[in-house]
Design an enzyme around this catalytic site. Sequence first.
Site, mmCIF file in Angstrom:
data_model
loop_
_atom_site.group_PDB
_atom_site.id
_atom_site.type_symbol
_atom_site.label_atom_id
_atom_site.label_comp_id
_atom_site.label_asym_id
_atom_site.label_seq_id
_atom_site.Cartn_x
_atom_site.Cartn_y
_atom_site.Cartn_z
ATOM 1 C CB SER A 94 -0.696 -0.082 1.101
ATOM 2 O OG SER A 94 -0.257 -0.189 2.188
ATOM 3 C CG HIS A 140 -3.979 -1.605 -2.586
ATOM 4 N ND1 HIS A 140 -4.313 -0.272 -2.346
ATOM 5 C CD2 HIS A 140 -3.236 -1.967 -1.115
ATOM 6 C CE1 HIS A 140 -4.008 0.116 -1.132
ATOM 7 N NE2 HIS A 140 -3.596 -0.910 -0.473
ATOM 8 C CD GLU A 142 -6.294 1.500 -5.221
ATOM 9 O OE1 GLU A 142 -6.795 2.811 -4.988
ATOM 10 O OE2 GLU A 142 -5.141 1.240 -4.378
ATOM 11 C CG ASN A 148 -3.942 3.757 0.903
ATOM 12 O OD1 ASN A 148 -5.231 3.787 1.580
ATOM 13 N ND2 ASN A 148 -3.062 2.648 1.114
#
Length: 337
Positions: free
Chosen positions: A163, A186, A198, A236
């Site tokens: 991440s 992800h 992702e 994120n």
Amino acid sequence: MLSPTLRTTLNIMSTIRTQMNLAAANRLSTVHRHLSTTSQVNKIEKLTVFGAGLMGAGIAQVGAQSGLKVILSDVTDKALENGLNIISKSLSRVAKKKSPDDIEGFTSNILKNIETTTDAAKAVQDSDLVIEAIIESIKVKRDLFGFLDEKAKAECIFASNTSSLSVKEIAESCSNDRQARFAGLHFFNPVPAMKLVEIIKTPQTSTETFEALKEVTLRMNKSPVSCNDTPGFIVNRLLVPYLLEAIRMVERGDATPEDIDTAMELGAGYPMGPFKLLDFVGLDTTSYIAQGWREKAQSGEISKELVEPIGLLDKLVKEGKLGRKSGQGFYEYDNKK
Ligand code: 3HC
């Protein structure tokens, strides 16, 4: 009759033409070789997951639920046992909805698709896809992938669930051919419940690799999105600055964590306010991501103001108040329940 100068010029031109043709032919054959080795990927039937923590266990579970043969690998038997416990608990939760009359049968049927091993080489020898969800350390990840590159089949796709790190930098531990079959994948916590994945492409990731990953995530009943290899990818990159700003609000005394959570849940429709989410994700994880980004801010990849250190976050992490997993973060939890 050609003059000697003209004949020399023509000879030189002919030599240059031959060399150019040879160079072009060489280039073409390199491209062909590259295509024939990089484009081939198998239909994914066998998945190996490295790391039996919360994320790895969740990924193994959704893989097994989608009918893949899964091998879950970690460095100790204890870690694997812990991973299987996480999966069993989560599966019972799913079974209560999907098969309330036969929770045991539903769970054991899916667990049958999961094998475990501490032998990393054995774990990948027959695998079509490797997903790594181990500690967020570039060195440890690179060491693992460098080792696996020699052990896995040439067609096997490698993916990292990182991440906070650059997928390209992790992939560079592998051969050029493998880098074409390398991407970020992800997942989000809790993996069995969160629909998003992702898929992160590096400049080397081949189209075939991307398509194969898209297909397998759809089979896992997830919704894939595509993103370049940039800090934080999509979620994120937007979520972490929001979480950090929420902590700054508390530090400034603008509002309490409880009121901020209520505001974002009822005023913005978020399922969890920022402090419940921070505790859920882990304050150490958030702090770690921000720290990594601070280094990227120096090269201008992300703006410095977004990731300025926050005293309150550092203090809580130092005190071991990491959120739900440690029993205390911004809220207190009874983990014995
Ligand atoms: N295993 C299996 N299923 C689970 C589960 C688990 N561990 N946790 C939740 N679920 C399922 C439930 O069974 C339920 O299923 P249903 O829709 O079929 O009924 C559904 O998820 C909702 O769960 P609940 O009804 O028990 O509880 P909530 O409605 O309160 O939802 C939540 C819980 C899904 C965690 C929700 O609060 C939420 O979405 N929170 C935000 C989570 C989030 O933002 N995650 C991303 C974090 S960022 C990240 O992971 C990136 C990393 O890099 C840091």
